[in-house]
Each structure stands twice: as structure tokens, then as C-alpha cells.
Design a protein around this motif. Sequence first.
Motif, mmCIF file in Angstrom:
data_model
loop_
_atom_site.group_PDB
_atom_site.id
_atom_site.type_symbol
_atom_site.label_atom_id
_atom_site.label_comp_id
_atom_site.label_asym_id
_atom_site.label_seq_id
_atom_site.Cartn_x
_atom_site.Cartn_y
_atom_site.Cartn_z
ATOM 1 N N UNK A 1 3.472 7.296 9.242
ATOM 2 C CA UNK A 1 2.297 7.988 8.714
ATOM 3 C C UNK A 1 1.658 7.165 7.601
ATOM 4 N N UNK A 2 0.340 7.032 7.665
ATOM 5 C CA UNK A 2 -0.385 6.427 6.547
ATOM 6 C C UNK A 2 -0.763 7.567 5.597
ATOM 7 N N UNK A 3 -0.018 7.702 4.525
ATOM 8 C CA UNK A 3 -0.252 8.779 3.570
ATOM 9 C C UNK A 3 -1.564 8.553 2.828
ATOM 10 N N UNK A 4 -1.783 7.310 2.443
ATOM 11 C CA UNK A 4 -3.028 6.900 1.780
ATOM 12 C C UNK A 4 -3.150 5.392 1.959
ATOM 13 N N UNK A 5 -4.187 4.813 1.461
ATOM 14 C CA UNK A 5 -4.352 3.363 1.554
ATOM 15 C C UNK A 5 -3.189 2.661 0.852
ATOM 16 N N UNK B 1 4.546 5.804 5.249
ATOM 17 C CA UNK B 1 5.796 6.559 5.337
ATOM 18 C C UNK B 1 6.395 6.400 6.731
ATOM 19 N N UNK B 2 7.718 6.175 6.783
ATOM 20 C CA UNK B 2 8.427 6.085 8.064
ATOM 21 C C UNK B 2 9.616 7.046 8.071
ATOM 22 N N UNK C 1 9.339 5.254 2.202
ATOM 23 C CA UNK C 1 7.952 5.212 1.728
ATOM 24 C C UNK C 1 7.694 3.869 1.051
ATOM 25 N N UNK C 2 6.641 3.183 1.485
ATOM 26 C CA UNK C 2 6.276 1.879 0.915
ATOM 27 C C UNK C 2 4.897 1.990 0.258
ATOM 28 N N UNK C 3 4.849 1.761 -1.035
ATOM 29 C CA UNK C 3 3.590 1.879 -1.755
ATOM 30 C C UNK C 3 3.264 0.642 -2.548
ATOM 31 N N UNK C 4 2.274 0.788 -3.403
ATOM 32 C CA UNK C 4 1.819 -0.331 -4.229
ATOM 33 C C UNK C 4 1.406 0.225 -5.594
ATOM 34 N N UNK D 1 0.630 4.873 15.419
ATOM 35 C CA UNK D 1 1.423 4.773 16.653
ATOM 36 C C UNK D 1 2.685 3.938 16.429
ATOM 37 N N UNK D 2 3.782 4.418 17.012
ATOM 38 C CA UNK D 2 5.059 3.707 16.913
ATOM 39 C C UNK D 2 5.353 3.055 18.256
ATOM 40 N N UNK D 3 5.346 1.722 18.333
ATOM 41 C CA UNK D 3 5.656 1.056 19.603
ATOM 42 C C UNK D 3 7.061 1.392 20.064
ATOM 43 N N UNK D 4 7.270 1.469 21.355
ATOM 44 C CA UNK D 4 8.589 1.769 21.917
ATOM 45 C C UNK D 4 9.576 0.696 21.478
ATOM 46 N N UNK D 5 10.738 1.145 21.029
ATOM 47 C CA UNK D 5 11.757 0.192 20.590
ATOM 48 C C UNK D 5 11.505 -0.357 19.207
ATOM 49 N N UNK D 6 10.673 0.313 18.423
ATOM 50 C CA UNK D 6 10.362 -0.156 17.074
ATOM 51 C C UNK D 6 11.511 0.173 16.134
ATOM 52 N N UNK D 7 11.925 -0.832 15.349
ATOM 53 C CA UNK D 7 13.019 -0.644 14.403
ATOM 54 C C UNK D 7 12.567 -1.007 13.007
ATOM 55 N N UNK D 8 13.169 -0.334 12.059
ATOM 56 C CA UNK D 8 12.841 -0.594 10.662
ATOM 57 C C UNK D 8 13.424 -1.932 10.225
#
Length: 752
Positions: free
Chosen positions: A417-421, A425-426, A721-724, A745-752
Motif C-alpha cells: 500500500x502507498x500510504x502517502x508519497x 507499507x507491506x 513501513x518504509x518512509x522518509x 499491485x504485488x507481482x506473483x512470487x514477490x518477496x521482501x
Amino acid sequence: MIQYLPCHLSSVLFGPFYSLPRSHGKSFAHRSELKQAKRIVVKLGSAVVTRDECGLALGRLASIVEQVAMLQNQGREMMIVTSGAVAFGKQRLRHEILLSQSVRQALHSGQNRLKDMAIPVLEARACAAAGQSGLMALYEAMFTQYSTCTAQILVTNLDFHDEQKRRNLNSTLHELLRMNIVPIINTNDAVVAPTVPNSDLQGVNVISIKDNDSLAARLAVEMKADLLIALSDVEGLYNSPPGTDNSKLIDIFYPGDQQSITYGTKSRLGLGGMEAKVKAALWALQGGTSVVIANGTHPKVTGHVITDIVEGKKVGTFFSEVKPAGPTVEQQAEMARHAGRTLAFLHPDQRGEIICRLAELLTETKDEILSANKRDMELALINRLSLSSAKLNSLAIGLRQLSVSSKDSVGRVLRRTRVANNLELEQITVPIGVLLVIFESRPDCLPQVSALAIASGNALLLKGGKEASNTNKILHQLTQEALSMHGVADAIQLVSTREEVEDLCRLDKLIDLIIPRGSSELVRDIQTAAKGIPVLGHSEGICHVYIDSEASIDKAIIRDSKCDYPAACNAMETLLIHKDFLRTPMFDQIIDTLRADHVKIHAGPQFASYLTFSPSEVKSLRTEYGDLECCIEVVDSMQDAVDHIHKYGSAHTDVIITENEERAEQFLQQVDSACVFWNASSRFADGYRFGLGAEVGISTARIHARGPVGLEGLLTTKWVLRGDGHTVADFSEQGSMKYLHENIPVPQGSFN
């Protein structure tokens, strides 16, 4: 001073039941041996006997008296060392002084000003003199409720150091125990002299009666007691004062561990603190008496703390002179958690390699496994212990299947999710943590569960039945050999110590999930015993097969559901029959088939009303037979069948047999069970048959995993959550940023 109190006649006539013989001289090495204790001293600290405001804790005392009386009536010899006389006397004297001052002031001024009254400092010996008789009267009244006689004994230090007085005391106590009387002992605080600092605990033959801890220790050794239970206001002995950072309750304390303890202040009421208790406990242990220090004030445990200790349960701190050769179960759990975190960080391919290696070892060491299994079979004579070459090959196939699916497990991104610019969030999958799997006689469970734990990155404690100990041991060795490929051999531990299952269920700080594999009785016991740990399992396997009026399918489904493995949790226990199907040739064939397989049939109330003879009527429609038995009941419609299942079933697995597709779909949608089948045997409710590779069990819970629990059921999630430099204030009315909450969108097989 010795004061005898009235005794119940039967106690004098019959005396104690000597059913627990044990020669004194060496303390017990393990908690489980405490069940053998015959002579027991219970020490009640001031914090146990009294409340904060110096009144007696009547509820706690009543519970303690009940437990002591129960153990006495079992044939044990119970002695109580009690505090509380000073506190009780202080309460009584304060009341008398207030009353006296109130009367005088009322006469003098005509008004009662209690709040202005000054209470003089009360001398402890006077308080003890005033409180001792009332305390003993209370004990007498409480024990009389259980037809148990008591006697009061007051002692001083001289009674142990003067040889003649010591012999007299010893003789008196033995005579009381012989007559099945509970001696209640206290220091004679009304006359006792002040103790000399640092004069106590100077060796086995010298112990100053400085407080009731040292009194209880001296009494226990003098009377050759098997067990001393010291009750205080803390759970037991901690490595540092309770409540401080990193303080940890010590389950078993060994004499050589004194240097690892940091002591705090003494008890809020008594003369001794934890250091005094430990010194007294070690002195008693050296004299041949086992010791447990435990909490006698906690409302949730007070009602059974003494009996739990005597039953060998993990309560408080147990003092032992015998240090085990291997790690304790707590240490095993710590080792597993540490290695499990490393396992979780391995690349999925590496975890897959470990599982494949375990599959190879199952076939490469087949002869050794079967030889160990043969030894177990010869000792236990239980068929479900049996392994075979075919079963080991099937296990290996399932593990290889699991190794492939495991590559898409830990660290998989489920949502983004893009919470904001510049703020994303994953939600990603992560292991649950440390699993405790308790399984009964089936050793093939061990490699299956181990492989699932490896695939999901979870640490694992395994507790198998002792009847399969040889097989479990070699299978665990093979598992650790496979894990050592990537340096995580400690991630899976086999618990082979004397810990009872109930004790393992108390390790809520070390275990994150308990999974029982076995009978419904085992599952129920674990669900009851678990203290703050989630349990994943099914309470019962009451599975139904409903034959609809439009059924025209082979009778093999019924036979397979009941007879393939009748002890399994997914076996049919109740056969529901539509009333229109009752007198068809197919119904007769089903009955003949069940009888040919020696299935005992119980008639439900409706079915019995259709019969001209009287078969065995069912005692309860909510029965899991677990054998070649089943119930047959008649229903008027598919909806009646659904209602019956919801009322009497266990939400495990339920089946409809029909050719009516619309009715089948209604059944599949309406029946609220973990598994619902159409025209298929209930025995398909299995992780391997579902293609999960393996399963840790079947869950009928409604939270988290449900049905056969494979890899997915051993994972949970965390949010990343990754911010700035973002702050919540940025999104306030005065802030400069707005929430976007855009799905990425989450590509199939996407890993952190």
C-alpha cells in the motif's frame, strides 16, 4: 509449650495410612519423584498468612488448610510451620487500644475523635503473646471441617541446641504424627531472645532459629522430612529481584548456582528475605530433604499450589542436588528460538535443501530406522507405532513435494500500500516462532512436522510418547543432521526429559503455539492445561456422512469413511439417512457392508422408531467412537441433516452423498465445518491427500488455520513501513501531507 487440641476419633483409632514408604537420607532428584513424599513440612511466611493491613488472609489460609488436610487424609504426614502470630496480635491489640481510648475520650469530652488518637508503638513479643492463641483457634476451626486434628508447638532456638529438649521435641512430634495429628509449629516469639547476626547456617549440625525459614529447615531435617514447601509472596527464586530487567524465574536450582543470584530486599512482613530462604533450603537439601519455594498468595494458584507441588507439577523453584547431563527444556526452547531465527533468514532454496536431505536420509538409513522401530514395537505392542519401508518411502515423497512448495513461504509479500508519497507499507509472511508439537504413538509424525517447521522457518520442540522413544530418537538425529547443512541443527529439539505435558504448557514465555497430535482426550487435556499459549487442534472428530434421497453412489464411500482407519479423527462417526432412502436396496447393502466389517451399529432415536427390533440405542448423538462403531440416524430433509450436524457435530469433516447438484452446493455452503465434501470419503481430510506435502494436524478453530494445517497454517504476518522522515503530525489539519492509501499491485512470487 505444647498444646493439644481436640481430635477426631477415627484419626486416633485408625492412625495414618502408610501407603507411601520411603527411606530418608537423600533428597529427590526430579520433580516427578515428589509424588513419593510421605512426610511433608509446609512453611507459611508472614506474607502468606497476613494481608497488607496486618489482618489474617482468611481465604488463603482456608485454601491451604484444605490442601494440607487432603494430603493428610491420603496417608501423608503433614507439619505446618506458620508465621502470623505477631501480625494477628498487632491487629487485636490495636483494636483494643482504639476501643479503650475511644471510651476514655468519650467520657472526657463527650465525643468520639478516633482520627485524633495516637496508637503507641506495639512491642513484637506482646503482639505475639496476644495473637498466638487466636491464630491457633483459627487453625483448629478450619481443620475441624475436614475431621483433622491439630496440635500447637512453640519452640525457641534452645529447644534444638539443648540435647534433652531436642529429644523431647522429636519424640513429641513423632507421637503426634503417629496419631495422625497435624503439628502446627511456630517460634515462641513471646519469649525468644534477639538473634545474633550472621550466626545461622554454619553447617549441617548448626543452624540458628533466626526466622521461620531456618526453623522449617531445621525441623524438616530433624524429622527426616521428605519435602519442605516454603510458601512466600513470590513465584519462587529469581536470578535477580523480581520486576527488574532480565529477571527470570529459576525452575530448578542447584547448590553450585549460588553465585548467579542477585538478591533483593527481605519480605515486606517477615524477618527473612529470599536469601535467607535459599540458605535454609540449601541447608535442608544437604540434610536430605527436598525443597520447593513457591507463591502462596497468588489468587489463581493458591487453591492448589501445595497439591500441585506434591504431584510433581512445575510450580515455583525446585532445589535439586542432581544436575541433568543435558539441557533443561527451558534451555532447549531458548536454543531452538535462537537457531530458528537463523533458519527463518535462510534463502528458501536452502530450507528446501534441508528438507530434501531429510527425505534422502529417511531412505538411506531405512534399516536403522526400522530396527529402532522394531525395538519399540516389541516393548509397547502398539500397532500404530509401526513403520515400514513403504511408509518411509511415502514420507520421503511428501517431504520432497513440500520442499518445492516451501520456496514460496517466508517473506512473501501479501499486500503493498502507498500510504502517502514516499511512505509505503507491506504485509509479509513470517514464522510464528517456537512451536511445541506433542504427539502420541505415531513416530512418522516427527519427520512430517519437522519438515513443515523447516519450510516455514519455525523453531520446534517435539514431545513424543515414550513408547516410541527409540524411533523418535533416530528420526530426530536425522533431522538435526539435515539441519546442520546450514548450521541450524538446534532449531528442532526433542524433549526427552521428565517434564509432564502440563508443565510444558506453562512455558508461555518460550513457546508461541502448541499443536497436539493424538486423541481427542490429549487435545482436550492440552487445551485445559495451556497457560496463555494458543492451542491449534480439534477437540473431537465427530464426522457425519449424510445420504440424501437422491443418492445413487457406490457404498464404498461409507465403508471407506468408517473402516479405512476407524481411530482417525476424520473417520465417520454418524451416518445420517434421508427417510426416503431408508427402505431402498442400496441402504440394505450399506448395512450389510458395515456388518461384514464388524461395525457395531447404534440406533439414533428416529432410526430406532423405524425398526421392529431393538438394536443398541445410542447414549449420545455427540459421540466419537474411534473404533468400528457408528451411529445411524434418520432425518426428514437435507436441512434437517445440516441442523443435526450443527447441533451434534464437532466442525471437523462432514459429507453429503447425492446426485442433486443444487442440494449438494447448498450443503457445502451451509455446513459450518472445517472440511465439507460432496460424494467423497471423509478420510480425504488430510494434509498429504490435500497436496500440502504434510500436516501438523487438523484444526477446528475459527481463528488462523482451519482444517488440515500445512505450511500456510504455520505462518503469520508482520507489517513493514518504509518512509522518509514522515510523522503523524504531517497528516493533521495543519500538516502538509494527505493519506493516499493506494493499493500497489504485488507481482506473483514477490518477496521482501
